[in-house]
Design an enzyme around this catalytic site. Structure first.
Site, PDB file in Angstrom:
ATOM      1  CE  LYS A   1      27.449  86.771 -43.483  1.00 26.28           C
ATOM      2  NZ  LYS A   1      26.540  85.579 -43.358  1.00 26.28           N
TER       3      LYS A   1
ATOM      4  CE1 TYR B   1      30.765  85.802 -40.823  1.00 24.36           C
ATOM      5  CE2 TYR B   1      31.223  88.114 -40.338  1.00 24.36           C
ATOM      6  CZ  TYR B   1      30.334  87.057 -40.409  1.00 24.36           C
ATOM      7  OH  TYR B   1      29.013  87.253 -40.076  1.00 24.36           O
TER       8      TYR B   1
HETATM    9  N1  LIG Z   1      26.808  86.483 -34.398  1.00 28.20           N
HETATM   10  C1  LIG Z   1      26.805  87.734 -34.861  1.00 28.20           C
HETATM   11  O1  LIG Z   1      27.088  88.701 -34.152  1.00 28.20           O
HETATM   12  C2  LIG Z   1      26.433  87.968 -36.294  1.00 28.20           C
HETATM   13  C3  LIG Z   1      26.144  86.921 -37.147  1.00 28.20           C
HETATM   14  N2  LIG Z   1      25.782  87.170 -38.436  1.00 28.20           N
HETATM   15  C4  LIG Z   1      25.430  86.067 -39.328  1.00 28.20           C
HETATM   16  O2  LIG Z   1      24.366  85.341 -38.742  1.00 28.20           O
HETATM   17  C5  LIG Z   1      24.387  83.990 -39.177  1.00 28.20           C
HETATM   18  C6  LIG Z   1      24.208  83.081 -37.992  1.00 28.20           C
HETATM   19  O3  LIG Z   1      25.252  83.303 -37.068  1.00 28.20           O
HETATM   20  P1  LIG Z   1      25.308  82.502 -35.698  1.00 28.20           P
HETATM   21  O4  LIG Z   1      23.996  81.922 -35.398  1.00 28.20           O
HETATM   22  O5  LIG Z   1      25.984  83.403 -34.744  1.00 28.20           O
HETATM   23  O6  LIG Z   1      26.326  81.328 -36.092  1.00 28.20           O
HETATM   24  P2  LIG Z   1      26.386  79.813 -35.569  1.00 28.20           P
HETATM   25  O7  LIG Z   1      27.786  79.352 -35.798  1.00 28.20           O
HETATM   26  O8  LIG Z   1      25.842  79.694 -34.198  1.00 28.20           O
HETATM   27  O9  LIG Z   1      25.384  79.062 -36.561  1.00 28.20           O
HETATM   28  C7  LIG Z   1      25.729  78.716 -37.864  1.00 28.20           C
HETATM   29  C8  LIG Z   1      25.355  77.262 -38.096  1.00 28.20           C
HETATM   30  O10 LIG Z   1      25.693  76.908 -39.450  1.00 28.20           O
HETATM   31  C9  LIG Z   1      26.357  75.649 -39.418  1.00 28.20           C
HETATM   32  N3  LIG Z   1      27.197  75.434 -40.590  1.00 28.20           N
HETATM   33  C10 LIG Z   1      28.448  75.893 -40.808  1.00 28.20           C
HETATM   34  N4  LIG Z   1      28.918  75.421 -41.970  1.00 28.20           N
HETATM   35  C11 LIG Z   1      27.941  74.669 -42.528  1.00 28.20           C
HETATM   36  C12 LIG Z   1      27.858  73.878 -43.708  1.00 28.20           C
HETATM   37  N5  LIG Z   1      28.863  73.789 -44.568  1.00 28.20           N
HETATM   38  N6  LIG Z   1      26.694  73.233 -43.961  1.00 28.20           N
HETATM   39  C13 LIG Z   1      25.653  73.294 -43.089  1.00 28.20           C
HETATM   40  N7  LIG Z   1      25.696  73.980 -41.935  1.00 28.20           N
HETATM   41  C14 LIG Z   1      26.833  74.664 -41.655  1.00 28.20           C
HETATM   42  C15 LIG Z   1      27.160  75.735 -38.141  1.00 28.20           C
HETATM   43  O11 LIG Z   1      27.676  74.481 -37.751  1.00 28.20           O
HETATM   44  P3  LIG Z   1      29.120  74.452 -36.974  1.00 28.20           P
HETATM   45  O12 LIG Z   1      28.904  75.226 -35.725  1.00 28.20           O
HETATM   46  O13 LIG Z   1      29.398  73.019 -36.772  1.00 28.20           O
HETATM   47  O14 LIG Z   1      30.092  75.145 -37.901  1.00 28.20           O
HETATM   48  C16 LIG Z   1      26.131  76.296 -37.179  1.00 28.20           C
HETATM   49  O15 LIG Z   1      25.290  75.288 -36.659  1.00 28.20           O
HETATM   50  C17 LIG Z   1      25.683  83.819 -39.962  1.00 28.20           C
HETATM   51  O16 LIG Z   1      25.408  83.897 -41.337  1.00 28.20           O
HETATM   52  C18 LIG Z   1      26.511  85.036 -39.558  1.00 28.20           C
HETATM   53  O17 LIG Z   1      27.362  85.421 -40.603  1.00 28.20           O
HETATM   54  C19 LIG Z   1      25.656  88.442 -38.889  1.00 28.20           C
HETATM   55  C20 LIG Z   1      25.908  89.502 -38.085  1.00 28.20           C
HETATM   56  C21 LIG Z   1      26.337  89.356 -36.726  1.00 28.20           C
HETATM   57  C1  LIG Z   2      38.264  93.312 -28.263  1.00 32.01           C
HETATM   58  C2  LIG Z   2      37.188  92.861 -27.341  1.00 32.01           C
HETATM   59  C3  LIG Z   2      36.969  93.687 -26.165  1.00 32.01           C
HETATM   60  C4  LIG Z   2      36.493  91.750 -27.624  1.00 32.01           C
HETATM   61  C5  LIG Z   2      35.372  91.136 -26.850  1.00 32.01           C
HETATM   62  C6  LIG Z   2      34.056  91.118 -27.522  1.00 32.01           C
HETATM   63  C7  LIG Z   2      34.060  90.530 -28.924  1.00 32.01           C
HETATM   64  C8  LIG Z   2      34.220  89.019 -28.824  1.00 32.01           C
HETATM   65  C9  LIG Z   2      32.762  90.924 -29.676  1.00 32.01           C
HETATM   66  C10 LIG Z   2      32.503  92.427 -29.630  1.00 32.01           C
HETATM   67  C11 LIG Z   2      31.849  92.819 -30.954  1.00 32.01           C
HETATM   68  C12 LIG Z   2      31.511  91.488 -31.572  1.00 32.01           C
HETATM   69  C13 LIG Z   2      31.146  91.382 -33.018  1.00 32.01           C
HETATM   70  C14 LIG Z   2      31.351  90.198 -33.709  1.00 32.01           C
HETATM   71  C15 LIG Z   2      32.032  89.030 -33.045  1.00 32.01           C
HETATM   72  C16 LIG Z   2      32.267  89.173 -31.528  1.00 32.01           C
HETATM   73  C17 LIG Z   2      32.698  90.590 -31.176  1.00 32.01           C
HETATM   74  C18 LIG Z   2      33.994  90.943 -31.877  1.00 32.01           C
HETATM   75  C19 LIG Z   2      31.041  90.065 -35.194  1.00 32.01           C
HETATM   76  C20 LIG Z   2      32.377  90.178 -35.937  1.00 32.01           C
HETATM   77  C21 LIG Z   2      30.391  88.714 -35.527  1.00 32.01           C
HETATM   78  C22 LIG Z   2      30.059  88.576 -36.985  1.00 32.01           C
HETATM   79  C23 LIG Z   2      29.523  89.773 -37.652  1.00 32.01           C
HETATM   80  O1  LIG Z   2      28.914  89.654 -38.700  1.00 32.01           O
HETATM   81  C24 LIG Z   2      29.806  91.105 -37.122  1.00 32.01           C
HETATM   82  C25 LIG Z   2      30.012  91.122 -35.614  1.00 32.01           C
HETATM   83  C26 LIG Z   2      30.361  92.504 -35.114  1.00 32.01           C
HETATM   84  C27 LIG Z   2      30.469  92.552 -33.624  1.00 32.01           C
END
Ligand SMILES: NC(=O)C1=CN([C@@H]2O[C@H](COP(=O)(O)OP(=O)(O)OC[C@H]3O[C@@H](n4cnc5c(N)ncnc54)[C@H](OP(=O)(O)O)[C@@H]3O)[C@@H](O)[C@H]2O)C=CC1
Ligand SMILES: CC(C)=CCC[C@@H](C)[C@H]1CC[C@H]2C3=C(CC[C@]12C)[C@@]1(C)CCC(=O)C[C@@H]1CC3
Length: 350
Positions: free
Chosen positions: A147, A143
């Site tokens: 990214k 991932y």
């Molecule tokens: N969650 C976090 O803690 C963090 C997230 N990010 C970034 O934020 C962004 C959003 O994350 P988040 O909202 O949590 O993710 P989600 O999985 O909730 O949302 C992503 C969406 O993109 C869709 N998708 C995936 N592949 C495709 C494709 N090929 N074409 C069109 N749509 C697609 C997914 O569909 P489906 O679910 O069916 O795959 C989903 O609806 C991502 O870029 C992630 O890398 C960055 C830092 C932290």
């Molecule tokens: C080991 C443990 C106690 C896990 C439970 C919590 C985790 C599921 C989250 C804690 C920090 C989170 C995190 C992400 C995913 C979910 C956690 C690991 C990301 C890897 C999601 C995508 C990103 O871009 C960075 C996030 C950092 C923090």
């Protein structure tokens, strides 16, 4: 200088996901005309025009991008997955498709949701600044690897007539998230959240989704010719670093689960996670195993990783609009189905 976006058409790629849907709600409140592109629909809203398709296919993207003022790209496969080919195809090649199609149909603005993890490789980061931290040379998972490729591609595409910016959020939480809170609760229900990895004193950022949305909106409003935001990356967090295990304790106890209390050595767990990852890789031609502890998860749970938002404050006036307390309250209230109804045993910390 921020421009008014009232009536401007935008496309939210990944708009049916967790962050994307929150972003749509705020963009609508602010008077934008909102379109969504996603591989599936998860909600309906008569104010939004939905385009269902795969961002890896230019023919799917083209009709959605026609006549758009600004694109928000927040689609990605789920970060904790292990499918290298899928990450590479969607995050890297798919983003190249988005840029090429934007240029072909005349879209001039692209806001990418990147991640603060592009600079993280398991070593502590304290108040990390964008201009001081290089991209991770040994990213801990596919991932992150993709990214990095994605962010580099988007920022390199910035030019005289195509304006790009990357937002790097960290540890997003909030209502409708399918990752952080549900995974932590699932681990708690399986008895795997009794343990604290390391001494419990590692400081990290968790970011309420409303603040991440605010950062994206500001970036779009500032994405104009000659603006300092063009071609740059911005950390967006709650700017309230907290002990990882204090945050987990507040979340879990708030939902009625016991607090983690048994300390386990960080190095031991990291080695264990590496072994599990290796075993999963060896067995991958026969069966798919997803170990609940990956090296990335152990590192995130046991090291410092918090970032400075100073650049976002300077260039676009960013300031969090929700505190961690407000975010936690809104999040916990939104998950009645994740609340524990069983009695909780009192445990002494060890
Ligand atoms: N969650 C976090 O803690 C963090 C997230 N990010 C970034 O934020 C962004 C959003 O994350 P988040 O909202 O949590 O993710 P989600 O999985 O909730 O949302 C992503 C969406 O993109 C869709 N998708 C995936 N592949 C495709 C494709 N090929 N074409 C069109 N749509 C697609 C997914 O569909 P489906 O679910 O069916 O795959 C989903 O609806 C991502 O870029 C992630 O890398 C960055 C830092 C932290
Ligand atoms: C080991 C443990 C106690 C896990 C439970 C919590 C985790 C599921 C989250 C804690 C920090 C989170 C995190 C992400 C995913 C979910 C956690 C690991 C990301 C890897 C999601 C995508 C990103 O871009 C960075 C996030 C950092 C923090």
């Amino acid at each position: 200088m921020a421009a008014s976006m009232k009536g401007k058409r935008c496309l939210v790629i990944g708009g049916c996901g967790f962050l994307g849907r929150h972003l749509c709600e705020v963009l609508l409140e602010k008077g934008w005309t909102v379109q969504v592109f996603d591989i599936r629909t998860t909600f309906e809203d008569p104010r939004i025009k939905f385009f269902i398709g795969d961002l890896c296919k230019i023919e799917d993207l083209k009709p959605a991008l026609e006549g758009v003022h600004c694109v928000f790209h927040c689609a990605s496969p789920a970060p904790l997955g292990n499918n290298k080919a899928l990450f590479y195809k969607v995050n890297y090649e798919g983003t190249q498709n988005i840029i090429a199609t934007c240029k072909e149909v005349g879209v001039k603005r692209l806001v990418l949701t990147s991640s603060a993890s592009v600079v993280y490789e398991g070593k502590g980061i304290r108040n990390g600044k964008e201009d001081e931290l290089p991209y991770a040379t040994k990213p801990l998972d596919y991932y992150t690897e993709t990214k990095i490729l994605q962010e580099k591609t988007v920022l390199a595409a910035n030019s005289q007539d195509f304006y790009t910016v990357a937002i790097r959020p960290h540890g997003i939480f909030g209502p409708r998230d399918l990752q952080l809170v549900p995974i932590a609760v699932d681990m708690a229900r399986k008895g795997k959240m009794k343990f604290i990895i390391g001494d419990g004193k590692n400081v990290v950022d968790f970011t309420y989704v409303g603040n991440v949305v605010h950062g994206h909106v500001l970036a779009a409003e500032h994405l104009n010719p000659g603006s300092p935001v063009c071609g740059k990356a911005y950390h967006i967090t709650n700017a309230e670093p907290i002990f990882f295990w204090t945050f987990m304790t507040r979340l879990l106890t708030g939902l009625g689960y016991p607090a983690p209390h048994i300390h386990l050595p960080y190095t031991l767990l990291y080695i264990l996670a590496l072994i599990m990852q290796f075993v999963a890789w060896v067995l991958s031609p026969i069966t798919i195993i997803s170990p609940s502890l990956s090296p990335m998860k152990v590192a995130l749970a046991g090291t410092d990783h918090f970032y400075s938002c100073e650049r976002a404050k300077q260039d676009m006036g960013y300031k969090p609009v929700f505190t961690l307390d407000q975010g936690l309250k809104l999040t916990m209230e939104s998950y009645p189905e994740l609340k524990n109804t069983e009695p909780v045993e009192e445990k002494k910390s060890q």
